[in-house]
Write a protein that holds these residues in place. Sequence first.
Motif, short mmCIF file in Angstrom:
data_model
loop_
_atom_site.label_atom_id
_atom_site.label_comp_id
_atom_site.label_asym_id
_atom_site.label_seq_id
_atom_site.Cartn_x
_atom_site.Cartn_y
_atom_site.Cartn_z
N GLU A 77 0.82 -1.20 0.00
CA GLU A 77 0.00 0.00 0.00
C GLU A 77 0.86 1.25 0.00
OE1 GLU A 77 -2.99 -0.32 -0.46
OE2 GLU A 77 -4.03 1.50 0.10
N ASP A 78 1.96 1.24 0.80
CA ASP A 78 2.87 2.38 0.80
C ASP A 78 3.43 2.61 -0.59
OD1 ASP A 78 2.45 2.74 3.46
OD2 ASP A 78 4.27 1.68 4.11
N SER A 79 3.78 1.53 -1.29
CA SER A 79 4.30 1.66 -2.65
C SER A 79 3.28 2.27 -3.58
CB SER A 79 4.74 0.29 -3.16
OG SER A 79 5.19 0.38 -4.49
N TRP A 80 2.01 1.87 -3.39
CA TRP A 80 0.94 2.42 -4.24
C TRP A 80 0.79 3.92 -4.02
CZ3 TRP A 80 -3.84 4.68 -3.08
CH2 TRP A 80 -4.67 4.86 -4.18
N PHE A 81 0.80 4.36 -2.74
CA PHE A 81 0.64 5.79 -2.48
C PHE A 81 1.82 6.58 -3.02
CE2 PHE A 81 -2.27 4.38 1.01
CZ PHE A 81 -3.40 4.98 0.49
N LYS A 82 3.02 6.02 -2.97
CA LYS A 82 4.17 6.72 -3.54
C LYS A 82 4.00 6.90 -5.03
CE LYS A 82 7.54 5.11 -0.12
NZ LYS A 82 8.72 4.25 0.10
N SER A 83 3.40 5.90 -5.70
CA SER A 83 3.22 6.02 -7.15
C SER A 83 2.25 7.14 -7.50
CB SER A 83 2.71 4.70 -7.73
OG SER A 83 1.36 4.50 -7.43
N GLU A 223 7.19 -10.90 -31.84
CA GLU A 223 5.89 -10.46 -31.34
C GLU A 223 5.87 -8.94 -31.29
OE1 GLU A 223 2.69 -11.16 -27.71
OE2 GLU A 223 4.80 -11.67 -27.38
N LEU A 224 4.87 -8.36 -31.92
CA LEU A 224 4.63 -6.93 -31.85
C LEU A 224 3.42 -6.71 -30.96
CD1 LEU A 224 5.47 -4.09 -32.90
CD2 LEU A 224 3.71 -4.38 -34.68
N ARG A 225 3.67 -6.15 -29.78
CA ARG A 225 2.61 -5.84 -28.84
C ARG A 225 2.33 -4.34 -28.90
NH1 ARG A 225 1.66 -10.13 -25.31
NH2 ARG A 225 0.74 -8.78 -23.70
N SER A 226 1.10 -3.99 -29.24
CA SER A 226 0.72 -2.60 -29.46
C SER A 226 -0.29 -2.18 -28.39
CB SER A 226 0.12 -2.41 -30.86
OG SER A 226 1.05 -2.82 -31.85
N TYR A 227 -0.05 -1.04 -27.78
CA TYR A 227 -0.88 -0.54 -26.69
C TYR A 227 -1.41 0.85 -27.03
CZ TYR A 227 1.90 -4.07 -24.21
OH TYR A 227 2.53 -5.22 -23.82
N GLN A 228 -2.72 1.00 -27.00
CA GLN A 228 -3.33 2.31 -27.11
C GLN A 228 -3.51 2.85 -25.69
OE1 GLN A 228 -4.49 4.18 -30.07
NE2 GLN A 228 -4.25 5.64 -28.38
N LEU A 229 -2.73 3.87 -25.33
CA LEU A 229 -2.77 4.40 -23.97
C LEU A 229 -3.84 5.47 -23.84
CD1 LEU A 229 1.02 4.80 -23.09
CD2 LEU A 229 -0.43 2.77 -22.92
N PRO A 231 -4.96 9.12 -23.12
CA PRO A 231 -4.25 10.40 -23.32
C PRO A 231 -3.74 10.96 -22.00
CG PRO A 231 -6.26 10.35 -24.62
CD PRO A 231 -6.30 9.12 -23.75
N GLY A 232 -2.51 11.44 -22.03
CA GLY A 232 -1.89 12.03 -20.85
C GLY A 232 -1.11 11.07 -19.99
N THR A 233 -0.99 9.79 -20.39
CA THR A 233 -0.33 8.79 -19.54
C THR A 233 1.02 8.32 -20.09
OG1 THR A 233 -1.49 6.96 -20.64
CG2 THR A 233 -2.57 7.95 -18.73
N MET A 234 1.52 8.95 -21.15
CA MET A 234 2.76 8.45 -21.76
C MET A 234 3.96 8.57 -20.82
SD MET A 234 3.89 6.98 -24.49
CE MET A 234 2.71 7.34 -25.78
N ILE A 235 4.05 9.68 -20.07
CA ILE A 235 5.16 9.86 -19.14
C ILE A 235 5.12 8.78 -18.06
CG2 ILE A 235 6.07 11.34 -17.31
CD1 ILE A 235 6.92 12.32 -19.97
N GLU A 236 3.94 8.51 -17.53
CA GLU A 236 3.81 7.49 -16.50
C GLU A 236 4.19 6.11 -17.05
OE1 GLU A 236 0.57 6.24 -13.04
OE2 GLU A 236 0.01 7.62 -14.65
N TRP A 237 3.75 5.81 -18.27
CA TRP A 237 4.15 4.54 -18.91
C TRP A 237 5.67 4.46 -19.02
CZ3 TRP A 237 1.37 0.35 -20.80
CH2 TRP A 237 2.08 -0.52 -21.63
N GLY A 238 6.29 5.53 -19.46
CA GLY A 238 7.74 5.55 -19.59
C GLY A 238 8.45 5.35 -18.26
N ASN A 239 7.93 5.94 -17.19
CA ASN A 239 8.53 5.77 -15.87
C ASN A 239 8.56 4.31 -15.45
OD1 ASN A 239 9.19 8.43 -15.22
ND2 ASN A 239 7.14 8.89 -14.45
N TYR A 299 0.51 -1.56 -12.19
CA TYR A 299 0.38 -0.11 -12.33
C TYR A 299 0.16 0.34 -13.76
CZ TYR A 299 2.10 0.17 -7.52
OH TYR A 299 2.23 0.04 -6.17
N THR A 300 0.60 -0.44 -14.74
CA THR A 300 0.48 0.01 -16.13
C THR A 300 -0.82 -0.43 -16.80
OG1 THR A 300 1.79 -1.92 -16.86
CG2 THR A 300 2.96 0.17 -16.54
#
Length: 321
Positions: A77-83, A223-229, A231-239, A299-300
Amino acid sequence: MAPGVLQRVGGGLHRATGGAAQAAGRLVLWSRWGAGPVQDPVQGPVGWTCVGDCGDPGLLARCLLALCGLHLSRDREDSWFKSLFVRKVDPRKDAHSNLLTKNEESNLYKIQFHNVKPESLEAYNKLCEDVLPSIHADKYYPCELVGTWNTWYGEQDQAVHLWRYRGGYPALTEVMNKLRQNKEFTAYRKERGKMLLSRRNQLLLEFSFWNEPVPREGPNIYELRSYQLRPGTMIEWGNYWARAIGYRQHNREAVGGFFSQIGNLYMVHHLWAYKDLQSRENTRNAAWQQEGWHEVVYYTVPLIQHMDSRIMIPTKASPMQ
């Protein structure tokens, strides 16, 4: 832990599932480590601990999504709140493309999806084998054929081509202008058009934390895995994936990671290589045995609107075999 929500509606408090309370325009996060009745709606319930107080009520939906129905350990839970409250990449006032790519390089990628008439796939592959490698090998064109494949599982009778332009958009423009003067390529496009049902493409940049795609000896499947994210979540995905990629390098399966610039936006493509389908299964199962991989997935997943997987076989013309 037994999570819960106290949400102020009008003048009273109502109970819901989750671990957040919204009152007086504030989002207050509570965590309960023991049972206890509500005694004071201002100070909070007995047996509950306030672990966060945020002025952004828009986080409520995200809190509920992550907490609803989950029973997690206190460390988790602590890890979740930090995220929620810690951003690893400073967004500054800059484009995502400048934050997530290799700034010292200016590679641009183009991915092409060609849906071929079923009866024409063999002739289409032969036509590509006659023309595409010559463009790849000719230094007159500042581009490289990274790989070319046929879809084996996924969308059938489909060809996928991945090109790299060293020099970015100017290199792409230069190649396009030169190919218009290439009679062999003009004839190739005309003949190719007779074989296609549809086609589409995207312009991509590569993530800074992924490998740069290089030629491979075969035999491999890809394998080509394609994800439609969302909008606004690309930075979080990259992290998250900047850490996750370390879990997926042990068998050299990671080929390349890209995100779209033109075409379908907020689209991510991850390209993987395996010896066969059983090797793919074993490699993916092994990732779950590594500490931290399950958290990345957890998280992703909420960042994804849609995802797709293609298993592809390289053609004879592909530098990746």
